[in-house]
Design a protein around this motif. Sequence first.
Motif, mmCIF file in Angstrom:
data_model
loop_
_atom_site.group_PDB
_atom_site.id
_atom_site.type_symbol
_atom_site.label_atom_id
_atom_site.label_comp_id
_atom_site.label_asym_id
_atom_site.label_seq_id
_atom_site.Cartn_x
_atom_site.Cartn_y
_atom_site.Cartn_z
ATOM 1 N N PHE A 121 0.872 -1.195 0.133
ATOM 2 C CA PHE A 121 -0.169 0.001 -0.106
ATOM 3 C C PHE A 121 0.843 1.170 0.060
ATOM 4 C CE2 PHE A 121 -1.708 3.462 2.475
ATOM 5 C CZ PHE A 121 -2.969 3.658 1.890
ATOM 6 N N TRP A 122 1.678 1.345 0.865
ATOM 7 C CA TRP A 122 2.805 2.525 0.857
ATOM 8 C C TRP A 122 3.645 2.760 -0.445
ATOM 9 C CZ3 TRP A 122 2.533 6.293 3.799
ATOM 10 C CH2 TRP A 122 3.502 7.316 3.784
ATOM 11 N N ASN A 123 3.851 1.830 -0.958
ATOM 12 C CA ASN A 123 4.599 1.960 -2.287
ATOM 13 C C ASN A 123 3.531 2.407 -3.297
ATOM 14 O OD1 ASN A 123 7.668 1.286 -2.367
ATOM 15 N ND2 ASN A 123 6.731 -0.185 -1.160
ATOM 16 N N VAL A 124 2.388 1.824 -3.366
ATOM 17 C CA VAL A 124 1.416 2.148 -4.408
ATOM 18 C C VAL A 124 1.242 3.833 -4.089
ATOM 19 C CG1 VAL A 124 -1.076 2.209 -5.026
ATOM 20 C CG2 VAL A 124 0.365 0.206 -4.927
ATOM 21 N N PHE A 125 1.056 4.160 -2.794
ATOM 22 C CA PHE A 125 0.677 5.729 -2.408
ATOM 23 C C PHE A 125 2.013 6.498 -2.883
ATOM 24 C CE2 PHE A 125 1.644 8.855 0.796
ATOM 25 C CZ PHE A 125 0.453 9.511 0.682
ATOM 26 N N SER A 126 3.130 5.707 -2.798
ATOM 27 C CA SER A 126 4.376 6.609 -3.106
ATOM 28 C C SER A 126 4.307 6.772 -4.739
ATOM 29 C CB SER A 126 5.658 5.959 -2.655
ATOM 30 O OG SER A 126 6.796 6.511 -3.231
ATOM 31 N N PHE A 127 4.025 5.958 -5.408
ATOM 32 C CA PHE A 127 3.659 5.982 -6.753
ATOM 33 C C PHE A 127 2.938 7.110 -7.241
ATOM 34 C CE2 PHE A 127 1.618 4.885 -10.807
ATOM 35 C CZ PHE A 127 2.548 4.639 -11.610
ATOM 36 N N LEU A 128 1.679 6.973 -6.541
ATOM 37 C CA LEU A 128 0.731 8.235 -6.920
ATOM 38 C C LEU A 128 0.961 9.428 -6.683
ATOM 39 C CD1 LEU A 128 -2.269 5.890 -5.645
ATOM 40 C CD2 LEU A 128 -1.746 6.416 -8.170
ATOM 41 N N VAL A 129 1.697 9.406 -5.408
ATOM 42 C CA VAL A 129 2.259 11.029 -4.850
ATOM 43 C C VAL A 129 3.142 11.629 -5.973
ATOM 44 C CG1 VAL A 129 3.584 11.987 -3.243
ATOM 45 C CG2 VAL A 129 1.907 10.625 -2.613
ATOM 46 N N TYR A 130 3.941 10.838 -6.528
ATOM 47 C CA TYR A 130 4.949 11.154 -7.513
ATOM 48 C C TYR A 130 4.104 11.769 -8.895
ATOM 49 C CZ TYR A 130 9.551 10.662 -5.424
ATOM 50 O OH TYR A 130 10.620 10.869 -4.609
ATOM 51 N N GLY A 131 3.096 10.949 -9.006
ATOM 52 C CA GLY A 131 2.394 11.223 -10.196
ATOM 53 C C GLY A 131 1.573 12.501 -9.998
ATOM 54 N N LEU A 132 0.895 12.591 -8.967
ATOM 55 C CA LEU A 132 0.434 13.875 -8.402
ATOM 56 C C LEU A 132 1.079 15.104 -8.487
ATOM 57 C CD1 LEU A 132 -2.542 15.052 -6.956
ATOM 58 C CD2 LEU A 132 -1.380 14.680 -4.926
ATOM 59 N N ASP A 133 2.368 14.993 -8.022
ATOM 60 C CA ASP A 133 3.243 16.131 -8.124
ATOM 61 C C ASP A 133 3.776 16.457 -9.581
ATOM 62 O OD1 ASP A 133 4.772 18.014 -6.664
ATOM 63 O OD2 ASP A 133 6.453 17.114 -7.136
ATOM 64 N N LYS A 134 3.848 15.466 -10.299
ATOM 65 C CA LYS A 134 3.955 15.803 -11.652
ATOM 66 C C LYS A 134 3.051 16.569 -12.194
ATOM 67 C CE LYS A 134 6.528 15.727 -15.815
ATOM 68 N NZ LYS A 134 7.764 16.346 -15.822
ATOM 69 N N GLY A 135 1.734 16.008 -11.843
ATOM 70 C CA GLY A 135 0.471 16.975 -12.551
ATOM 71 C C GLY A 135 0.479 18.202 -11.978
ATOM 72 N N LYS A 136 0.685 18.502 -10.749
ATOM 73 C CA LYS A 136 0.648 19.780 -10.282
ATOM 74 C C LYS A 136 1.780 20.696 -11.070
ATOM 75 C CE LYS A 136 -1.270 19.065 -5.753
ATOM 76 N NZ LYS A 136 -1.383 19.346 -4.437
ATOM 77 N N ALA A 137 3.056 20.142 -11.069
ATOM 78 C CA ALA A 137 4.119 20.945 -11.912
ATOM 79 C C ALA A 137 3.634 21.234 -13.403
ATOM 80 C CB ALA A 137 5.346 20.019 -11.906
ATOM 81 N N ARG A 138 3.163 20.402 -14.102
ATOM 82 C CA ARG A 138 2.512 20.924 -15.458
ATOM 83 C C ARG A 138 1.772 21.818 -15.420
ATOM 84 N NH1 ARG A 138 1.919 14.544 -17.892
ATOM 85 N NH2 ARG A 138 4.138 14.520 -18.562
ATOM 86 N N LYS A 139 0.882 21.801 -14.415
ATOM 87 C CA LYS A 139 -0.246 22.983 -14.291
ATOM 88 C C LYS A 139 0.342 24.154 -13.563
ATOM 89 C CE LYS A 139 -3.982 19.555 -13.994
ATOM 90 N NZ LYS A 139 -5.166 19.121 -13.266
ATOM 91 N N GLY A 140 1.350 24.204 -12.973
ATOM 92 C CA GLY A 140 2.197 25.313 -12.295
ATOM 93 C C GLY A 140 1.438 25.772 -11.062
ATOM 94 N N ILE A 141 0.682 24.728 -10.464
ATOM 95 C CA ILE A 141 -0.001 25.051 -8.946
ATOM 96 C C ILE A 141 1.159 24.571 -7.786
ATOM 97 C CG2 ILE A 141 -2.189 25.089 -10.124
ATOM 98 C CD1 ILE A 141 -2.631 22.336 -9.184
ATOM 99 N N TYR A 142 0.560 24.898 -6.668
ATOM 100 C CA TYR A 142 1.289 24.506 -5.559
ATOM 101 C C TYR A 142 1.361 23.011 -5.583
ATOM 102 C CZ TYR A 142 2.278 23.982 -0.771
ATOM 103 O OH TYR A 142 3.092 23.585 0.566
ATOM 104 N N ARG A 143 2.962 22.647 -5.197
ATOM 105 C CA ARG A 143 3.354 21.429 -5.222
ATOM 106 C C ARG A 143 3.546 20.837 -4.036
ATOM 107 N NH1 ARG A 143 7.672 21.671 -9.543
ATOM 108 N NH2 ARG A 143 8.061 19.510 -8.704
ATOM 109 N N ILE A 144 3.939 19.542 -3.974
ATOM 110 C CA ILE A 144 4.174 18.844 -2.899
ATOM 111 C C ILE A 144 5.871 18.986 -2.511
ATOM 112 C CG2 ILE A 144 4.531 16.455 -1.800
ATOM 113 C CD1 ILE A 144 2.192 15.632 -3.893
ATOM 114 N N SER A 145 6.264 19.176 -1.487
ATOM 115 C CA SER A 145 7.697 19.774 -1.371
ATOM 116 C C SER A 145 8.510 18.556 -1.390
ATOM 117 C CB SER A 145 7.927 20.021 0.260
ATOM 118 O OG SER A 145 7.827 19.174 1.183
ATOM 119 N N GLU A 146 9.844 19.003 -1.808
ATOM 120 C CA GLU A 146 10.798 17.848 -1.971
ATOM 121 C C GLU A 146 11.023 17.019 -0.891
ATOM 122 O OE1 GLU A 146 13.984 19.709 -3.958
ATOM 123 O OE2 GLU A 146 13.391 19.501 -5.865
ATOM 124 N N LYS A 147 11.060 17.908 0.398
ATOM 125 C CA LYS A 147 11.392 17.143 1.463
ATOM 126 C C LYS A 147 10.223 16.025 1.954
ATOM 127 C CE LYS A 147 11.520 18.182 6.442
ATOM 128 N NZ LYS A 147 11.471 19.289 7.582
#
Length: 84
Positions: free
Chosen positions: A6-32
């Motif tokens: 579950f945690w690894n699936v969550f991790s995969f999804l978080v990276y996808g979510l952050d990439k989507g936010k980066a493309r839209k230029g909206i608030y992103r998940i911190s690198e930390k």
Amino acid sequence: MLLLLFWNVFSFLVYGLDKGKARKGIYRISEKKLLLITYFFGGVGAYIGAYFFHHKTRKWYFQIAFIAGVILDLALFYIIWSWR
């Protein structure tokens, strides 16, 4: 074992979510936060997510985090598997 999956699936999804936010230029998940998710047993999901979404693959500290995270995942998997 399911929690690790579950945690690894969550991790995969978080990276996808952050990439989507980066493309839209909206608030992103911190690198930390991304690094913490990767280090704390989300290494396999983060590694796959980063390369699948082409996100954070050029930064050296993420490359180290992916390697460390995968090693921690494999170590935890081995520990869980050997206790059975």
